[in-house]
Design a protein around this motif. Structure first.
Motif, short mmCIF file in Angstrom:
data_model
loop_
_atom_site.label_atom_id
_atom_site.label_comp_id
_atom_site.label_asym_id
_atom_site.label_seq_id
_atom_site.Cartn_x
_atom_site.Cartn_y
_atom_site.Cartn_z
N HIS A 4 0.81 -1.22 0.00
CA HIS A 4 0.00 0.00 0.00
C HIS A 4 0.84 1.27 0.00
CE1 HIS A 4 -3.71 -2.22 0.48
NE2 HIS A 4 -3.12 -2.93 1.42
N ASP A 5 2.10 1.17 -0.43
CA ASP A 5 2.97 2.34 -0.45
C ASP A 5 2.41 3.45 -1.32
OD1 ASP A 5 4.77 1.23 1.26
OD2 ASP A 5 6.19 0.60 -0.30
N HIS A 6 1.69 3.08 -2.40
CA HIS A 6 1.16 4.10 -3.29
C HIS A 6 0.03 4.89 -2.63
CE1 HIS A 6 -1.47 0.65 -3.98
NE2 HIS A 6 -2.40 1.52 -4.32
N ASP A 7 -0.53 4.36 -1.54
CA ASP A 7 -1.60 5.06 -0.83
C ASP A 7 -1.06 6.05 0.19
OD1 ASP A 7 -3.50 3.60 -2.20
OD2 ASP A 7 -3.60 2.03 -0.67
N GLN A 8 0.22 5.96 0.49
CA GLN A 8 0.82 6.78 1.53
C GLN A 8 1.01 8.22 1.05
OE1 GLN A 8 4.56 5.22 2.86
NE2 GLN A 8 4.05 5.69 4.98
N GLN A 9 0.63 9.17 1.92
CA GLN A 9 0.82 10.59 1.63
C GLN A 9 2.31 10.91 1.61
OE1 GLN A 9 -2.32 11.93 0.61
NE2 GLN A 9 -1.52 13.69 1.67
N SER A 11 5.63 12.84 2.57
CA SER A 11 6.00 13.50 3.82
C SER A 11 6.11 15.01 3.61
CB SER A 11 7.34 12.96 4.33
OG SER A 11 8.39 13.40 3.48
N GLY A 76 -2.23 15.33 7.40
CA GLY A 76 -2.56 14.44 6.32
C GLY A 76 -3.18 15.11 5.11
#
Length: 137
Positions: A4-9, A11, A76
């Motif tokens: 799910h790295d592509h879902d991470q905002q 930084s 976020g």
């Protein structure tokens, strides 16, 4: 297991670096515009250390983000572009004046006048930073 790295905002540091690059600013120029040290800016982009809230105003102004953008990112959300045309206009004027200053085909007198204008632009930006800090934004 799904990745799910592509879902991470992204930084704060990643967003700051990308915006700085989009604006064509060096780390030194961005830090100077924000009124912070080069090391503080580098740490901000690297996420090496938390940036103190009293630096947010200057960083947001340097990146042409609206006030509160850094806090929004920390919650976020996303940064909001500043609505002030003067920042963009001033950047464009500075680019034009730098072209005169660096042009060896211009006379020394014209290049000297351009250098004087660049100093005035730097002073104007410093005054804007002080004013924003005094307002407590």
């Amino acid at each position: 297991m799904a990745n799910h790295d592509h879902d991470q905002q992204p930084s704060l540091g990643e967003l700051v670096r990308q915006r700085r690059e989009d604006l064509g600013l060096t780390v030194i120029d961005a830090a100077a515009a924000a009124g912070i040290s080069r090391g503080t800016w580098i740490n901000l982009e690297a996420g090496a250390r938390k940036t103190l809230p009293h630096n947010y105003v200057g960083i947001e102004q340097a990146l042409a983000w609206a006030p509160g953008s850094i806090r929004a990112i920390q919650r976020g959300g996303s940064p909001t572009p500043a609505n002030a045309r003067t920042t963009t206009d001033l950047d464009e004027i500075e680019r034009m004046v730098r072209a005169y200053s660096a042009n060896p085909n211009r006379s020394e007198r014209v290049r000297g006048r351009a250098d004087s204008l660049l100093e005035l632009i730097r002073s104007l930006r410093e005054a804007e930073q002080r004013e924003a800090r005094e307002r407590g934004a």
